[in-house]
Design an enzyme around this catalytic site. Sequence first.
Site, PDB file in Angstrom:
ATOM      1  N   ARG A 180       1.038  -1.215   0.012  1.00  0.00           N
ATOM      2  CA  ARG A 180       0.046   0.315  -0.012  1.00  0.00           C
ATOM      3  C   ARG A 180       0.842   1.215   0.206  1.00  0.00           C
ATOM      4  NH1 ARG A 180      -4.843  -1.755   4.220  1.00  0.00           N
ATOM      5  NH2 ARG A 180      -6.244  -2.726   2.280  1.00  0.00           N
ATOM      6  N   GLY A 199      -9.028  -8.979  -0.911  1.00  0.00           N
ATOM      7  CA  GLY A 199      -7.826  -9.176  -0.116  1.00  0.00           C
ATOM      8  C   GLY A 199      -7.369 -10.803  -0.432  1.00  0.00           C
TER       9      GLY A 199
END
Length: 404
Positions: A36, A362
């Site tokens: 991220r 995810g």
Amino acid sequence: MSLFSTYNFKDQKALIRVDFNVPLDKQTYAIGDDNRMRAAIPTIQKILKDGGSVILMSHLGRPKEGPETKSSLIHIVGHLQNLISTAMETETIVQFANDCIGDEALTKSAALQSGEVLLLENLRFYKEEEKGDATFAQKLSQLGTVYVNDAFGTAHRAHASTAVIAQFFEKGKKMFGLLMEGEVKAAENVLNKAEKPFTAIIGGAKVSDKILIIENLLERATDIIIGGGMAYTFMKAQGGQIGKSLCEDDRLDTALEILKKAAEKGVQIHLPSDSIVADNFAADANTKVALSNSIPDGWMGLDVGPDACEQFKNVILRSKTILWNGPMGVFEMEKFQNGTKTIAIAVAEATANGAFSLVGGGDSVAAVNQFGFSSKVSYVSTGGGAMLEYFEGKVLPGIAAISE
Ligand code: AMP
């Protein structure tokens, strides 16, 4: 060209909402997976190269009672500094403000010079963030001259820093960053510009989590592959024997309705003809292959079987657009990895043959990363919940706030 790409950030203070919600080791606070953070670097780099300065704001974890050490963004400063310095090919110090609003943040942001970076402390140390409080959003807005939203992972939340803040910047001074642009473009490619055949691969544990996405995809896809634990609810609904496989008995009607709607619309639903069944939910369980609709008592389906792999592979290889959300089995255990791995290989092969493939959610992202296929698909989404909601057809507040 997008506003961000054409904007000259020289002498601007860009207030960027990033998603630096990375996993930290409980004892050492070392960063587990920094994807991220890496994903936000191109946006930061462009602003700094233009001669602007950068103020980064993010949440981390789920602090409930205000500031707490384990959720402090101070733990990521060193690594962020390395990532930015490498991208800029020069040492770039990352300053830190111990509070995301107030005097320290104001003073430090006001003093920022061209090429400098400031990271603010965790936004969620204020409950106002998740409440979408306008006064809090306005205080944040005072820190920058331009607002950039690059946090796709939280775009489905109407929080102060992701949506409410945009109203305090005039048109032309609020925009998506490169990550957000890429996410939206990839999702749009699949949702509204899909070349057919368009196959959606939906897996994971529960039907109830994926009903809305399947319903929306029934309007768009030509084929839907259903794998993972959710497949057994479909099997049972059609009268199959599923042993002790995962099943949502209150969703049997929903499963039948989905199958009926699909037939009406001419969408082909592909369920796994066979399964790898286990006598226990464990890595060392005894296993065998069984038809998915006649699983013996005491056994449970934990992966799609060899015939299903072949069947799914053929569908994927003739597709021009592929969306993949959710694993085909309990891929965390080696004995039940094969289905998910086969899908990953087939999606990579279809992509090499010219298909557009988007992987999101995810666990499917974890799977393509684990099997080393992330660079072999067209796009890997950074947003789990946000991506799911986008494909359910919902308007994401973080996107709407800038688009309107
Ligand atoms: P989701 O978050 O709904 O995408 O579900 C992902 C989880 O589903 C993963 O942790 C998988 O281990 C689990 N899963 C996949 N297939 C099965 C299955 N056949 N039985 C039980 N759990 C499964």
